[in-house]
Motif scaffolding. Structure first.
Motif, PDB file in Angstrom:
ATOM      1  N   ASP A 189       0.429  66.361 118.270  1.00 44.31           N
ATOM      2  CA  ASP A 189      -0.004  67.615 117.980  1.00 44.31           C
ATOM      3  C   ASP A 189      -0.613  68.316 119.186  1.00 44.31           C
ATOM      4  O   ASP A 189      -1.442  69.283 118.871  1.00 44.31           O
ATOM      5  N   VAL A 190      -0.699  67.355 120.371  1.00 49.35           N
ATOM      6  CA  VAL A 190      -1.559  67.881 121.461  1.00 49.35           C
ATOM      7  C   VAL A 190      -0.316  68.276 122.422  1.00 49.35           C
ATOM      8  O   VAL A 190       0.331  67.537 123.239  1.00 49.35           O
ATOM      9  N   SER A 191       0.004  69.528 122.319  1.00 52.44           N
ATOM     10  CA  SER A 191       1.130  70.129 123.064  1.00 52.44           C
ATOM     11  C   SER A 191       0.854  69.905 124.669  1.00 52.44           C
ATOM     12  O   SER A 191       1.926  69.886 125.390  1.00 52.44           O
ATOM     13  N   GLU A 192      -0.442  69.867 125.203  1.00 53.72           N
ATOM     14  CA  GLU A 192      -0.518  69.825 126.478  1.00 53.72           C
ATOM     15  C   GLU A 192      -0.204  68.606 127.233  1.00 53.72           C
ATOM     16  O   GLU A 192       0.328  68.651 128.401  1.00 53.72           O
ATOM     17  N   THR A 193      -0.142  67.523 126.373  1.00 53.57           N
ATOM     18  CA  THR A 193       0.174  66.264 127.070  1.00 53.57           C
ATOM     19  C   THR A 193       1.831  65.670 126.786  1.00 53.57           C
ATOM     20  O   THR A 193       1.991  64.689 127.487  1.00 53.57           O
ATOM     21  N   LEU A 194       2.338  66.559 125.993  1.00 57.18           N
ATOM     22  CA  LEU A 194       3.625  65.889 125.583  1.00 57.18           C
ATOM     23  C   LEU A 194       4.607  66.027 127.004  1.00 57.18           C
ATOM     24  O   LEU A 194       5.409  64.765 127.043  1.00 57.18           O
ATOM     25  N   SER A 195       4.781  66.888 127.584  1.00 61.43           N
ATOM     26  CA  SER A 195       5.548  66.761 128.829  1.00 61.43           C
ATOM     27  C   SER A 195       4.964  65.862 129.776  1.00 61.43           C
ATOM     28  O   SER A 195       5.633  65.264 130.572  1.00 61.43           O
ATOM     29  N   LEU A 196       3.582  65.519 129.804  1.00 64.04           N
ATOM     30  CA  LEU A 196       2.972  64.671 130.950  1.00 64.04           C
ATOM     31  C   LEU A 196       3.265  63.204 130.600  1.00 64.04           C
ATOM     32  O   LEU A 196       3.342  62.401 131.128  1.00 64.04           O
ATOM     33  N   ARG A 197       3.412  63.039 129.276  1.00 60.87           N
ATOM     34  CA  ARG A 197       3.637  61.594 128.773  1.00 60.87           C
ATOM     35  C   ARG A 197       5.124  61.218 129.136  1.00 60.87           C
ATOM     36  O   ARG A 197       5.490  60.083 129.479  1.00 60.87           O
ATOM     37  N   GLU A 198       5.945  62.136 129.287  1.00 60.93           N
ATOM     38  CA  GLU A 198       7.600  61.915 129.804  1.00 60.93           C
ATOM     39  C   GLU A 198       7.319  61.207 131.258  1.00 60.93           C
ATOM     40  O   GLU A 198       8.205  60.600 131.626  1.00 60.93           O
ATOM     41  N   LEU A 199       6.280  61.572 132.098  1.00 60.40           N
ATOM     42  CA  LEU A 199       6.058  61.067 133.347  1.00 60.40           C
ATOM     43  C   LEU A 199       5.616  59.906 133.350  1.00 60.40           C
ATOM     44  O   LEU A 199       5.931  59.157 134.442  1.00 60.40           O
ATOM     45  N   LEU A 203       1.862  55.964 119.459  1.00 59.20           N
ATOM     46  CA  LEU A 203       1.991  57.446 119.844  1.00 59.20           C
ATOM     47  C   LEU A 203       1.509  57.890 118.326  1.00 59.20           C
ATOM     48  O   LEU A 203       2.202  57.859 117.385  1.00 59.20           O
ATOM     49  N   GLN A 204       0.316  58.662 118.251  1.00 61.47           N
ATOM     50  CA  GLN A 204      -0.111  59.079 117.078  1.00 61.47           C
ATOM     51  C   GLN A 204       0.733  60.389 116.728  1.00 61.47           C
ATOM     52  O   GLN A 204       1.036  61.357 117.636  1.00 61.47           O
ATOM     53  N   SER A 205       0.916  60.611 115.325  1.00 59.81           N
ATOM     54  CA  SER A 205       1.650  61.974 114.897  1.00 59.81           C
ATOM     55  C   SER A 205       0.648  62.908 114.916  1.00 59.81           C
ATOM     56  O   SER A 205       1.090  64.264 115.338  1.00 59.81           O
ATOM     57  N   THR A 206      -0.627  62.685 114.538  1.00 61.05           N
ATOM     58  CA  THR A 206      -1.797  63.578 114.399  1.00 61.05           C
ATOM     59  C   THR A 206      -2.947  63.005 115.119  1.00 61.05           C
ATOM     60  O   THR A 206      -3.116  61.886 114.797  1.00 61.05           O
ATOM     61  N   GLY A 207      -3.668  63.751 115.738  1.00 64.56           N
ATOM     62  CA  GLY A 207      -4.622  62.963 116.579  1.00 64.56           C
ATOM     63  C   GLY A 207      -5.705  63.968 116.756  1.00 64.56           C
ATOM     64  O   GLY A 207      -6.488  64.547 115.585  1.00 64.56           O
ATOM     65  N   ASN A 208      -6.504  64.264 117.725  1.00 66.65           N
ATOM     66  CA  ASN A 208      -7.501  65.159 117.967  1.00 66.65           C
ATOM     67  C   ASN A 208      -7.176  66.076 119.174  1.00 66.65           C
ATOM     68  O   ASN A 208      -7.624  65.831 120.286  1.00 66.65           O
ATOM     69  N   PRO A 209      -6.541  67.473 118.645  1.00 64.50           N
ATOM     70  CA  PRO A 209      -6.386  68.314 119.828  1.00 64.50           C
ATOM     71  C   PRO A 209      -7.427  68.762 120.624  1.00 64.50           C
ATOM     72  O   PRO A 209      -7.464  69.382 121.475  1.00 64.50           O
ATOM     73  N   ASN A 210      -8.924  68.594 120.213  1.00 61.98           N
ATOM     74  CA  ASN A 210      -9.912  69.324 120.611  1.00 61.98           C
ATOM     75  C   ASN A 210     -10.499  68.422 121.732  1.00 61.98           C
ATOM     76  O   ASN A 210     -11.131  68.852 122.460  1.00 61.98           O
ATOM     77  N   ILE A 211      -9.855  67.352 121.903  1.00 63.81           N
ATOM     78  CA  ILE A 211     -10.185  66.205 123.019  1.00 63.81           C
ATOM     79  C   ILE A 211      -9.827  66.763 124.396  1.00 63.81           C
ATOM     80  O   ILE A 211     -10.886  66.894 125.263  1.00 63.81           O
TER      81      ILE A 211
END
Length: 408
Positions: free
Chosen positions: A275-285, A304-312
């Motif tokens: 649920d942290v959209s900013e990191t999804l594409s980066l994890r592929e790298l 890989l957590q399905s839900t985490g802390n998007p505020n981080i």
């Protein structure tokens, strides 16, 4: 007499408990490593106590304790000139071989020391010895960068210092002053210094104002990412000396000037949950399923957590900053980089960082040499002389020097 015997027994049991750590049989000289790790943990405990009672920041105390008996003056010899100077506001120590005739163009290595961005120094005995040895054996001018340390500064200041000193040195006027061949320059570093060396190399590669580019980069068990603290090597070596997973996470948080209260969230990858959209594409790298050899992956599973802390990410924007995590650089950046040497150790949480970077660089068309030591542990290269001599320390150092001699 009975009281003395009981006391002696209690002390012996406590010492054995404090020193003994179960280690894999394949690690180099395990009992010696246990003693070294116990010494380091003791220094950490003292620094944490000083921090707790309000005497000083724990990293400042730890650095003082670590360096108190280890600082080395710039001692020259008949065939080596050693000087401390300043490059555009950044302190450096320079090692210059004096065996060549005056005016002969020399090879050069810019070296950035490790220590979690908070410990170590170009002036400590360990790094002075390493740079002196490299300078002598490669017959090269070595510039060892004394960047400012956490907690006095935080990201990106250590990187800015390393980049500033490197850019200054790469100017034609300075290279001429030190009789450096502009086509035979390397950038190198170990651990957190490997992180800074990799980031500096990426910055220089993309900076049109820096016309002289390094021929090589050489990274020794580098720290390269903070998006996944559950790669196979982080899982396998989570409690290994000299740097455990939790200790590495705390170094990252101190570097980014963030509270340690985030440590558990990072340890279970809450910062890169689905649920942290900013990191999804980066994890592929850094998809280690496709980028690591089977012998490294073993039976480990991704965390890989399905839900985490998007505020981080909002709290710690540097988590997705490529200057902090060179491993997540885009391919167009990697394609600009020079020929590369990467050294990794089996018993090191950072093994997979270096291995994935080697693979990504190869896929970008870069010539990469990846040396892996099955009996190595984090930091072993600086333990290559008395009183902390390890055979794997000498072998990693000599292999690194051999590559520099052959390629620079």
């Amino acid at each position: 007499m009975k009281v003395q015997s009981a006391l002696l027994t209690a002390i012996s049991v406590f010492t054995a408990y404090y020193v003994y750590t179960p280690l894999p049989s394949t690690v180099s000289e395990p009992w010696k490593l246990m003693l070294l790790d116990a010494t380091f943990r003791c220094a950490q405990d003292v620094s944490n106590l000083a921090h707790y009672v309000g005497l000083s920041h724990h990293l400042r105390v730890l650095n003082f304790v670590s360096n108190y008996f280890d600082k080395h003056d710039p001692i020259s010899s008949g065939h080596m000139k050693v000087t401390d100077t300043v490059f555009d506001g950044v302190e450096v120590r320079i090692f210059e071989p004096t065996t060549e005739p005056s005016g002969t163009l020399k090879r050069s290595i810019i070296y950035i020391h490790g220590g979690g961005w908070a410990l170590g120094s170009a002036r400590t005995r360990s790094y002075d010895n390493l740079c002196r040895k490299v300078s002598e054996d490669v017959n090269a001018v070595v510039v060892s960068v004394e960047y400012r340390l956490v907690p006095d500064v935080h990201f990106p200041t250590p990187l800015d210092d390393a980049f500033t000193a490197t850019k200054y040195f790469l100017s034609p006027e300075v290279l001429e002053k030190y009789s450096i061949d502009p086509d035979r320059i390397a950038i190198s570093g170990d651990s957190a210094g490997g992180n800074l060396a990799a980031a500096v190399c990426q910055q220089i590669a993309g900076d049109p104002n820096v016309t002289i580019k390094p021929k090589l980069q050489a990274l020794i068990y580098p720290v390269l990412q903070m998006l996944d603290f559950n790669t196979p090597s982080y899982q396998q070596n989570r409690d290994m000396p000299i740097v455990s997973r939790f200790v590495m996470i705390k170094f990252w948080l101190d570097y980014l000037n963030v509270s340690h209260t985030f440590a558990h969230s990072l340890e279970v990858n809450n910062h890169t949950s689905l649920d942290v959209s900013e990191t999804l594409s980066l994890r592929e790298l850094l998809n280690w399923h496709s980028l690591l050899p089977l012998s490294f992956k073993k039976d480990y599973k991704p965390v890989l957590q399905s839900t985490g802390n998007p505020n981080i990410i909002q709290e710690i924007p540097a988590l997705i900053d490529r200057r902090a995590s060179p491993l997540i650089a885009l391919q167009e950046t990697l394609q600009l980089l020079p020929k590369t040497y990467i050294l990794t150790c089996e018993h090191d949480v950072l093994r997979d960082d270096g291995t994935i970077y080697a693979r990504r660089l190869q896929e970008a068309g870069i010539d990469v040499t990846h040396d892996h030591y099955n009996d190595g542990f984090h930091g072993c290269m600086i333990f290559a002389s008395w009183p902390t001599y390890f055979s794997v320390g000498a072998r990693t150092r000599d292999g690194y020097i051999k590559w520099l001699k052959q390629n620079l």
